[in-house]
Design an enzyme around this catalytic site. Structure first.
Site, PDB file in Angstrom:
ATOM      1  N   ARG A   5     -11.451   8.571  -2.659  1.00  0.00           N
ATOM      2  CA  ARG A   5     -11.494  10.032  -2.643  1.00  0.00           C
ATOM      3  C   ARG A   5     -13.439  10.121  -2.605  1.00  0.00           C
ATOM      4  NH1 ARG A   5      -9.286  14.046  -6.725  1.00  0.00           N
ATOM      5  NH2 ARG A   5      -7.297  12.486  -6.101  1.00  0.00           N
TER       6      ARG A   5
ATOM      7  N   GLY B 140      -7.478   4.033   3.042  1.00  0.00           N
ATOM      8  CA  GLY B 140      -7.607   2.985   1.933  1.00  0.00           C
ATOM      9  C   GLY B 140      -8.836   3.034   1.021  1.00  0.00           C
ATOM     10  N   VAL B 141      -9.643   4.279   1.228  1.00  0.00           N
ATOM     11  CA  VAL B 141     -11.069   4.188   0.666  1.00  0.00           C
ATOM     12  C   VAL B 141     -10.799   5.290  -0.365  1.00  0.00           C
ATOM     13  CG1 VAL B 141     -13.451   4.786   1.015  1.00  0.00           C
ATOM     14  CG2 VAL B 141     -12.191   3.321   2.711  1.00  0.00           C
TER      15      VAL B 141
ATOM     16  N   ASP C  33       0.862  -1.239  -0.123  1.00  0.00           N
ATOM     17  CA  ASP C  33      -0.049  -0.094  -0.138  1.00  0.00           C
ATOM     18  C   ASP C  33       0.922   1.339   0.099  1.00  0.00           C
ATOM     19  OD1 ASP C  33      -2.367   1.680   0.537  1.00  0.00           O
ATOM     20  OD2 ASP C  33      -1.779   1.710   2.664  1.00  0.00           O
TER      21      ASP C  33
ATOM     22  N   ASP D 150      -0.161   5.335   1.030  1.00  0.00           N
ATOM     23  CA  ASP D 150      -0.334   6.163   2.280  1.00  0.00           C
ATOM     24  C   ASP D 150      -0.590   5.230   3.424  1.00  0.00           C
ATOM     25  OD1 ASP D 150      -0.996   8.447   0.525  1.00  0.00           O
ATOM     26  OD2 ASP D 150      -2.462   7.438  -0.286  1.00  0.00           O
TER      27      ASP D 150
ATOM     28  N   LYS E 261      -5.404   8.254  -6.371  1.00  0.00           N
ATOM     29  CA  LYS E 261      -5.309   8.597  -7.832  1.00  0.00           C
ATOM     30  C   LYS E 261      -3.780   9.551  -8.108  1.00  0.00           C
ATOM     31  CE  LYS E 261      -9.877   8.577  -9.429  1.00  0.00           C
ATOM     32  NZ  LYS E 261     -11.169   9.288  -9.450  1.00  0.00           N
TER      33      LYS E 261
HETATM   34  P1  B16 Z   1      -6.543  10.289  -3.368  1.00  0.00           P
HETATM   35  P2  B16 Z   1      -3.726   3.963   0.078  1.00  0.00           P
HETATM   36  C1  B16 Z   1      -5.735   6.105   0.152  1.00  0.00           C
HETATM   37  O1  B16 Z   1      -4.332   5.401  -0.179  1.00  0.00           O
HETATM   38  C2  B16 Z   1      -5.800   6.634   1.468  1.00  0.00           C
HETATM   39  O2  B16 Z   1      -5.395   5.725   2.391  1.00  0.00           O
HETATM   40  C3  B16 Z   1      -7.075   7.270   1.519  1.00  0.00           C
HETATM   41  O3  B16 Z   1      -7.191   7.933   2.814  1.00  0.00           O
HETATM   42  C4  B16 Z   1      -7.270   8.160   0.334  1.00  0.00           C
HETATM   43  O4  B16 Z   1      -8.699   8.701   0.458  1.00  0.00           O
HETATM   44  C5  B16 Z   1      -7.378   7.341  -0.941  1.00  0.00           C
HETATM   45  O5  B16 Z   1      -6.000   6.548  -1.021  1.00  0.00           O
HETATM   46  C6  B16 Z   1      -7.684   8.323  -2.091  1.00  0.00           C
HETATM   47  O6  B16 Z   1      -6.419   9.049  -2.322  1.00  0.00           O
HETATM   48  O7  B16 Z   1      -7.540  11.383  -2.918  1.00  0.00           O
HETATM   49  O8  B16 Z   1      -5.194  10.925  -3.588  1.00  0.00           O
HETATM   50  O9  B16 Z   1      -6.887   9.745  -4.585  1.00  0.00           O
HETATM   51  O10 B16 Z   1      -3.875   3.913   1.634  1.00  0.00           O
HETATM   52  O11 B16 Z   1      -4.610   2.961  -0.575  1.00  0.00           O
HETATM   53  O12 B16 Z   1      -2.388   4.083  -0.298  1.00  0.00           O
HETATM   54 MG    MG Z   2      -2.951   3.104   3.206  1.00  0.00          MG
END
Ligand code: B16
Ligand code: MG
Length: 214
Positions: free
Chosen positions: A50, A47-48, A10, A12, A118
């Site tokens: 946007r 992990g969810v 993963d 973030d 994204k």
């Molecule tokens: P973005 P991961 C996820 O990344 C984040 O955990 C989550 O907090 C965020 O809403 C999601 O990416 C979408 O991110 O807004 O940058 O497209 O933990 O799956 O790497």
């Molecule tokens: Mg994560």
């Protein structure tokens, strides 16, 4: 274990601490909606995607908004987030991660990324880690985000690996649930009690011995 397992990371919260910036950006959006986003509720956003995050927030805040307003808020959240990560560089890789990936590569593990973000490729480049990855799956590559396993299935296909021979490193409950659904080995990274559904949990990569996967 036989065949050398493929590692799916993963981004973030596992490779870099951008999860704090997602939280700060969502907190600001929530404030504009008169809703106070707690740390506990934020765990459910990890992990969810946007848009799914905003759907959850609107439900918690008991709010209905037009699709135009919805898209405006998504863009505003992303603008806030991008400002916060503008100075990101390789010093923002979480301790132990670089050594772990480097050693794993030398020991012939295939390395993939599956992030719901994204912005994942942009971030990987800022961290100078992109060349280490044999496959990168992000929020632009999937229809359904975690806890749906679509992205993990795609990462296994792109690396020609059987899902049973993949090890997932995740900091979110949604990500662990997704990996578990298709019998990948799941390793929770962090201290949240929500990670207890993983096959194993470590606080950080320094504690993991690669021999465990040989
Ligand atoms: P973005 P991961 C996820 O990344 C984040 O955990 C989550 O907090 C965020 O809403 C999601 O990416 C979408 O991110 O807004 O940058 O497209 O933990 O799956 O790497
Ligand atoms: Mg994560």
């Amino acid at each position: 274990m036989g065949t050398i397992p493929t590692f799916i990371f993963d981004l973030d919260g596992v490779i870099t601490n951008t999860e704090d910036y997602h939280f700060e950006a969502w907190k600001a959006i929530c404030l504009s909606l008169n809703y106070n986003l707690s740390i506990e509720k934020n765990e459910e956003l990890k992990g969810v995607s946007r848009s799914e995050c905003l759907n959850k927030i609107l439900k918690w805040a008991n709010l209905n908004i037009s699709s135009e307003e919805f898209n405006k808020l998504l863009n505003k959240k992303n603008d806030l987030y991008l400002k916060k990560i503008s100075n990101l560089n390789s010093s923002n890789i979480i301790n132990g991660v670089y050594d772990f990936i480097d050693k794993a590569k030398k020991q012939k593990h295939l390395i993939a990324l599956y992030s719901s973000s994204k912005n994942a490729k942009f971030i990987l480049n800022k961290l100078n880690l992109h060349p280490y990855f044999d496959a990168v799956v992000d929020g632009n590559s999937v229809k359904a985000s975690k806890p749906d396993p679509e992205g993990f299935i795609l990462a296994s296909k792109l690396t020609n690996s059987n899902p049973e021979n993949c090890v997932v490193f995740e900091d979110s409950e949604a990500g662990i649930l997704a990996g578990n659904k298709i019998n990948m080995t799941t390793i929770g990274i962090g201290v949240s009690s929500k990670l207890n559904i993983a096959n194993k949990v470590y606080e950080k990569f320094d504690e993991i011995n690669l021999k465990e996967f040989q």
